[in-house]
Design a protein around this motif. Structure first.
Motif, PDB file in Angstrom:
ATOM      1  N   GLY A  32      -6.828   3.230  -9.233  1.00 19.10           N
ATOM      2  CA  GLY A  32      -6.244   3.140  -7.763  1.00 19.10           C
ATOM      3  C   GLY A  32      -6.317   4.676  -7.209  1.00 19.10           C
ATOM      4  O   GLY A  32      -6.360   5.760  -7.977  1.00 19.10           O
ATOM      5  N   ASP A  33      -5.850   4.547  -5.859  1.00 19.18           N
ATOM      6  CA  ASP A  33      -6.142   6.022  -5.063  1.00 19.18           C
ATOM      7  C   ASP A  33      -4.643   6.244  -4.675  1.00 19.18           C
ATOM      8  O   ASP A  33      -4.302   7.408  -4.055  1.00 19.18           O
ATOM      9  N   THR A  34      -3.656   5.501  -4.874  1.00 21.27           N
ATOM     10  CA  THR A  34      -2.276   5.448  -3.903  1.00 21.27           C
ATOM     11  C   THR A  34      -1.460   6.368  -5.148  1.00 21.27           C
ATOM     12  O   THR A  34      -1.127   6.218  -6.125  1.00 21.27           O
ATOM     13  N   LEU A  35      -1.054   7.792  -4.230  1.00 24.24           N
ATOM     14  CA  LEU A  35      -0.045   8.769  -5.031  1.00 24.24           C
ATOM     15  C   LEU A  35       1.375   8.150  -4.792  1.00 24.24           C
ATOM     16  O   LEU A  35       1.739   7.452  -3.626  1.00 24.24           O
ATOM     17  N   PHE A  36       2.033   8.473  -5.867  1.00 23.53           N
ATOM     18  CA  PHE A  36       3.408   8.168  -5.889  1.00 23.53           C
ATOM     19  C   PHE A  36       4.175   9.240  -5.428  1.00 23.53           C
ATOM     20  O   PHE A  36       5.099  10.046  -6.080  1.00 23.53           O
ATOM     21  N   THR A  37       4.234   9.355  -4.006  1.00 26.46           N
ATOM     22  CA  THR A  37       5.136  10.294  -3.031  1.00 26.46           C
ATOM     23  C   THR A  37       6.406   9.897  -2.970  1.00 26.46           C
ATOM     24  O   THR A  37       6.699   8.671  -2.856  1.00 26.46           O
ATOM     25  N   TYR A  38       7.175  10.677  -2.184  1.00 27.87           N
ATOM     26  CA  TYR A  38       8.630  10.366  -2.026  1.00 27.87           C
ATOM     27  C   TYR A  38       8.504   9.319  -0.776  1.00 27.87           C
ATOM     28  O   TYR A  38       9.354   8.230  -0.648  1.00 27.87           O
ATOM     29  N   GLU A  39       7.679   9.408   0.089  1.00 31.23           N
ATOM     30  CA  GLU A  39       7.570   8.441   1.222  1.00 31.23           C
ATOM     31  C   GLU A  39       7.131   6.677   0.669  1.00 31.23           C
ATOM     32  O   GLU A  39       7.556   6.098   1.192  1.00 31.23           O
ATOM     33  N   TYR A  40       6.072   7.062  -0.555  1.00 35.79           N
ATOM     34  CA  TYR A  40       5.739   5.561  -0.925  1.00 35.79           C
ATOM     35  C   TYR A  40       6.995   5.319  -1.746  1.00 35.79           C
ATOM     36  O   TYR A  40       7.241   3.950  -1.806  1.00 35.79           O
ATOM     37  N   CYS A  41       7.626   6.026  -2.313  1.00 31.69           N
ATOM     38  CA  CYS A  41       9.038   5.342  -3.153  1.00 31.69           C
ATOM     39  C   CYS A  41       9.826   5.072  -2.013  1.00 31.69           C
ATOM     40  O   CYS A  41      10.430   3.834  -2.330  1.00 31.69           O
ATOM     41  N   GLN A  42      10.075   5.256  -0.812  1.00 28.09           N
ATOM     42  CA  GLN A  42      10.919   4.976   0.132  1.00 28.09           C
ATOM     43  C   GLN A  42      10.473   3.621   0.646  1.00 28.09           C
ATOM     44  O   GLN A  42      11.218   2.724   0.731  1.00 28.09           O
TER      45      GLN A  42
END
Length: 358
Positions: free
Chosen positions: A113-123
């Motif tokens: 997959g291409d989704t990065l685990f960023t802070y925004e994604y975490c939120q």
């Protein structure tokens, strides 16, 4: 919500904003993936370096590859981005020694997959992440879960150093074994985890089913496991339902659907259909297809199988897979442990029926 998430700055944003030159440590697919994200964020690359034994005049992506000592002789202060995996102690120790001298980050780029685990994604995923955190069975699981998530956001390896557990902690402690277990190894690779299981139960088990899709790995599996009427080897992938899939043929452990380069057609089998007897221990390490494999093993999960499941191939695995397992069988206790590895590969979920002793 998510009080345990203390990192607010993504490693990518830090790398974009730093005034220090950024050097990538390593070559190969890992470096290419990181370079792709650098391009997306506009992060400049000062150069590449590799361990002394791998340099020898190499050029990578138009850059001459240096040694770390060559860069240190020219530049006082810089940031290092780790672009390969470290899964054994001496390399792990070497990376930590370098991290004492320089800022060193190991960005979390998902295997699938291409989704990065960023802070925004975490939120955005906060409700699901909090639900998993709250349902974990012990404090060590909650601390490990928090450390791995904070690592994924920041790339700072001190979080992994803090939460690394010994593999000896799993069997007999979290996953108790009897002498009549039926073990299904989905993603058996070369037989390493099957061998761990057989050793942990002193070779007393009823049956072992080992599924491995990659033909090259399957040949290794056949050589490494003993001839035993209790062992069934299956050259197939585990999935939601029976069918076929194209997988990469030359990527070793990381063979996966839609991989790069040469591909081969491989059967896909639902565990529920392939194994009629009730599996008692289920291991899943199927390179990003864990959700599909679990969907195809619902009968075994609902029946109380003890589960060992990888949580690191996709960014959503950290919350979607525990929630899926719990939805299939609400009576399972969930544990999370991270074994020695940089980046956060070897972060695994363990699920056991509530009646089992810990």
């Amino acid at each position: 919500m998510l009080d345990f998430i203390t990192e607010r700055t993504d490693c990518w944003d830090f790398l974009k904003s730093t005034d220090l030159p950024v050097f990538i440590y390593g070559m190969g697919d890992g470096a290419l993936k990181i370079m792709s994200v650098f391009e997306r964020y506009g992060i400049p690359i000062a150069g590449f370096f590799a361990s002394d034994e791998f340099v020898r005049g190499h050029v990578f992506q138009g850059h001459l590859v240096h040694t770390l000592s060559q860069i240190e002789a020219l530049i006082d202060d810089f940031v290092i981005v780790l672009a390969f995996a470290a899964g054994y102690q001496s390399l792990y120790d070497r990376i930590n020694e370098i991290a004492k001298r320089h800022i060193l980050l190991a960005p979390d780029v998902p295997v699938a997959g291409d989704t990065l685990f960023t802070y925004e994604y975490c939120q955005k995923s906060a409700e699901k992440i909090q639900s998993v955190y709250d349902m974990l069975a012990d404090e060590k699981s909650r601390q490990t879960y928090a450390d791995v998530l904070n690592f994924k956001i920041s790339g700072r390896i001190e979080y992994l150093n803090r939460c690394t557990s010994s593999k000896d902690e799993i069997y007999g402690n979290i996953i108790p074994l009897g002498d009549d277990e039926i073990f299904a190894d989905l993603g058996a690779y070369n037989g390493d985890t099957a061998a761990e299981f057989m050793s942990a139960c002193n070779n007393s088990f009823r049956h072992l089913y080992a599924f491995e899709p990659n033909p090259k790995n399957f040949r290794k599996l056949t050589k490494n496991l003993p001839e035993d009427e209790r062992i069934t080897l299956v050259n197939a992938a585990a999935g939601r339902e029976n069918g076929t899939v194209k997988i990469s043929a030359n990527e070793g452990r990381m063979s996966r659907a839609g991989g790069s380069g040469k591909t081969v057609d491989i059967p896909v089998l639902s565990l529920d259909e392939a194994v009629p007897e009730n599996v008692t221990v289920l291991k899943l390490d199927v390179e990003g297809a864990e959700r599909e494999a679990l969907e195809g093993a619902r009968r075994h999960v609902a029946g109380g199988a003890k589960i060992l499941c990888s949580l690191y191939h996709r960014s959503e695995d950290m919350f979607e897979l525990p929630l899926l397992i719990k939805s299939i069988n609400p009576d399972l206790k969930l544990y999370v442990r991270h074994r020695l590895y940089i980046p956060a590969w070897e972060t695994n979920l363990y699920a056991v029926p509530k009646g089992e002793p810990k």
